[in-house]
Design a protein around this motif. Sequence first.
Motif, PDB file in Angstrom:
ATOM      1  N   HIS A 201      68.735   9.394 -16.795  1.00  0.00           N
ATOM      2  CA  HIS A 201      69.890   9.148 -16.465  1.00  0.00           C
ATOM      3  C   HIS A 201      70.463   9.057 -15.041  1.00  0.00           C
ATOM      4  CE1 HIS A 201      71.524   8.412 -20.394  1.00  0.00           C
ATOM      5  NE2 HIS A 201      70.984   9.623 -21.019  1.00  0.00           N
ATOM      6  N   SER A 202      69.636  10.063 -14.327  1.00  0.00           N
ATOM      7  CA  SER A 202      69.994   9.888 -12.816  1.00  0.00           C
ATOM      8  C   SER A 202      69.572   8.834 -12.133  1.00  0.00           C
ATOM      9  CB  SER A 202      69.651  11.250 -12.403  1.00  0.00           C
ATOM     10  OG  SER A 202      68.196  11.520 -12.281  1.00  0.00           O
ATOM     11  N   VAL A 203      68.507   8.345 -12.577  1.00  0.00           N
ATOM     12  CA  VAL A 203      67.855   7.204 -11.898  1.00  0.00           C
ATOM     13  C   VAL A 203      68.453   5.844 -12.427  1.00  0.00           C
ATOM     14  CG1 VAL A 203      65.596   5.879 -11.609  1.00  0.00           C
ATOM     15  CG2 VAL A 203      65.853   8.325 -11.523  1.00  0.00           C
ATOM     16  N   TYR A 204      68.877   5.720 -13.636  1.00  0.00           N
ATOM     17  CA  TYR A 204      69.161   4.512 -14.127  1.00  0.00           C
ATOM     18  C   TYR A 204      70.644   4.750 -14.644  1.00  0.00           C
ATOM     19  CZ  TYR A 204      64.311   3.282 -14.054  1.00  0.00           C
ATOM     20  OH  TYR A 204      62.946   2.866 -13.531  1.00  0.00           O
TER      21      TYR A 204
ATOM     22  N   ALA B 177      56.655   2.175 -11.449  1.00  0.00           N
ATOM     23  CA  ALA B 177      57.960   1.422 -10.839  1.00  0.00           C
ATOM     24  C   ALA B 177      59.131   2.614 -10.843  1.00  0.00           C
ATOM     25  CB  ALA B 177      58.378   0.435 -12.020  1.00  0.00           C
ATOM     26  N   THR B 178      59.247   3.479 -11.361  1.00  0.00           N
ATOM     27  CA  THR B 178      60.328   4.423 -11.089  1.00  0.00           C
ATOM     28  C   THR B 178      59.998   5.089  -9.834  1.00  0.00           C
ATOM     29  OG1 THR B 178      60.635   4.791 -13.474  1.00  0.00           O
ATOM     30  CG2 THR B 178      61.363   6.642 -12.107  1.00  0.00           C
ATOM     31  N   ARG B 179      58.605   5.502  -9.770  1.00  0.00           N
ATOM     32  CA  ARG B 179      58.389   6.478  -8.471  1.00  0.00           C
ATOM     33  C   ARG B 179      58.559   5.403  -6.974  1.00  0.00           C
ATOM     34  NH1 ARG B 179      53.339   7.564  -9.759  1.00  0.00           N
ATOM     35  NH2 ARG B 179      53.806   9.725 -10.626  1.00  0.00           N
ATOM     36  N   ALA B 180      58.084   4.256  -7.364  1.00  0.00           N
ATOM     37  CA  ALA B 180      58.543   3.143  -6.069  1.00  0.00           C
ATOM     38  C   ALA B 180      60.004   3.156  -5.852  1.00  0.00           C
ATOM     39  CB  ALA B 180      57.907   1.984  -6.455  1.00  0.00           C
TER      40      ALA B 180
END
Length: 611
Positions: free
Chosen positions: A149-152, A212-215
């Motif tokens: 939830h913090s990333v997306y 993908a999330t790490r990038a």
Amino acid sequence: MADDIRDKLKAKVALLPTTPGVYRFIGKGGEVIYVGKAKNLRRRVSSYFIDRADLHPKVRVMVSRAVDLEHIVVATEADAFLLENNLIKQLKPRYNILLKDDKTYPWIVVRNEPFPRVMSTRRMERDGSVYFGPYASVQMQKTVLELIHSVYPIRTCALNLAPEMIAKGRYAVCLEYHIGNCKGPCVGNQSAAEYAEQIEQVKAVLRGDLRATRADLTRRMHEAAAAMKFELAQTYKQKLELLNDYHSKSVIVSSTLSDLDVFGLVVDDDAAYCNFTRIVSGAVVNSFTVELKLGMEQTEADILTYAIGRIAERVEGGLSHEVVVPVLPAQELWPAVRFVVPQRGEKVKLLDFAVKSAKIYRLEKLKNLEIKDPARHSERIVARLQKDLRLPAPPRHIECFDNSNLQGTHPVASCVVFRDGKPSRKEYRHFNIKTVVGPDDFASMREIIGRRYSRLLSEGAELPDLIVVDGGKGQLSSAYSVLVELGLEHRIPIIGLAKRIEEVFYPHDPEPYYLDRNSESLRVIMHLRDEAHRFGITFHRKKRSLAFIKSELEAIPGLGTVSVEKLLRKFKTISAIKRATVEELAEVIGAHRASEVIKFYADAPDNNAES
């Protein structure tokens, strides 16, 4: 508990592995009376058999009613936690209280709805939603959800966001929109396609694909740092660290599998071990291994067919409609069952789990045989060596040779002896190389083989059943040529073991022979080679150290070989010689030489070598 039953259980406990797993106490009627988990199976289960004051009376009663013990090994403590929960719910053991209710572990679900929510749940429903987990740690599940939830910016509200409902314009943005946690799909500010793209990235994270999330996080961190927003950059860095620590998959529970059985098979020369693991609603609820005595020339498929028939009689309700196997059995015996040999995915992991369980059971049986009947264990090892190495007779007496030198200095060699597959250390021998100058391993090998077997022949002593040479074709050829000269090439088999990938070489065969990396035969030969190397290098270091000490003492004016030998016999080391008084030295080598020793070390630097 009768003494013989207690002794039987203690013997089983002594053979338990020190890995995570689940154990089961079995009652007189064959029922499971208690299920427990352990980080270290042997340590945990042995605690039940130690008389101590703090042992609960109920535990004492449970142990007194147990007549047998079973266990299942898993990869991690978390897997043991989940498997214990599954077994308790399935078996409902009498003495279990914890986890016996309908409590379930949390999952993360991606709802099957317009603009899907990503949320926590403890109930799996077959409604088209996608489930990930379960999570043995609630804190870990919360961390993952917070990360997502913090990333997306995905919604958390329970509104019905069907297109027709959004089109009516009845919704208004909430606080989550104003603080940037949601892009407002409820009012048409975010398209379904853009939202779906985010959800696919979320699913990738939950499957364990973090690229993908790490990038994305790395990019945001660098952008924040470039904009001098260091607190924000640190937040992204912490999320990256959480990602790196994140592990979400477990072979014990799966949300994508339903009901199936898994058979893992391990075949020996005279026995086979077949593990049966049952999966119900994606969870392991039963696992055990049976041993099968083999007949003549049976294929793996024949053995598996027989094992499935035997095990199907033991399990409630027969086989599941889908069965995972390493090879296809005689399928016509079970026409209603679909047999699958998996190539990838979760079914392969479950098959690996079953095979590993069968291997552990086999290893425990062999350890038990070694303890209870060491003579029979040795016979089995020797017979296996004879078969694997294609020898004409059982190799009860094996000798292994190794050379050791440092750039040709102080060359030595070693011979170690194994009898019935075990070291016979009283028969180990050292050799000082006498005829070879410089670092010539081939010539050194010829010398020690010649000296060893010339002496045995002259004394009429027992010859070995096998010679092992540490090295490849060169060392083997040198040793074999000496056997030919002595007329022993047909009396003593000889092989070479190369270090690179543990290749076995035979005389007159240019191609190496490869033993199974997990075979007992290779382990015995490697043990031989390692013992020869250890024994030789220890002797070599001792010889070098003694030569170094002698060379230093002989550098003292007035000290010759005889005086040096006297000092070493008395004081053993240079450190002791340095600490000795002139009177103590004079008792050994006389007053004049003693004063020379004192003067030499008084004038020498503080970092003089010590023995």
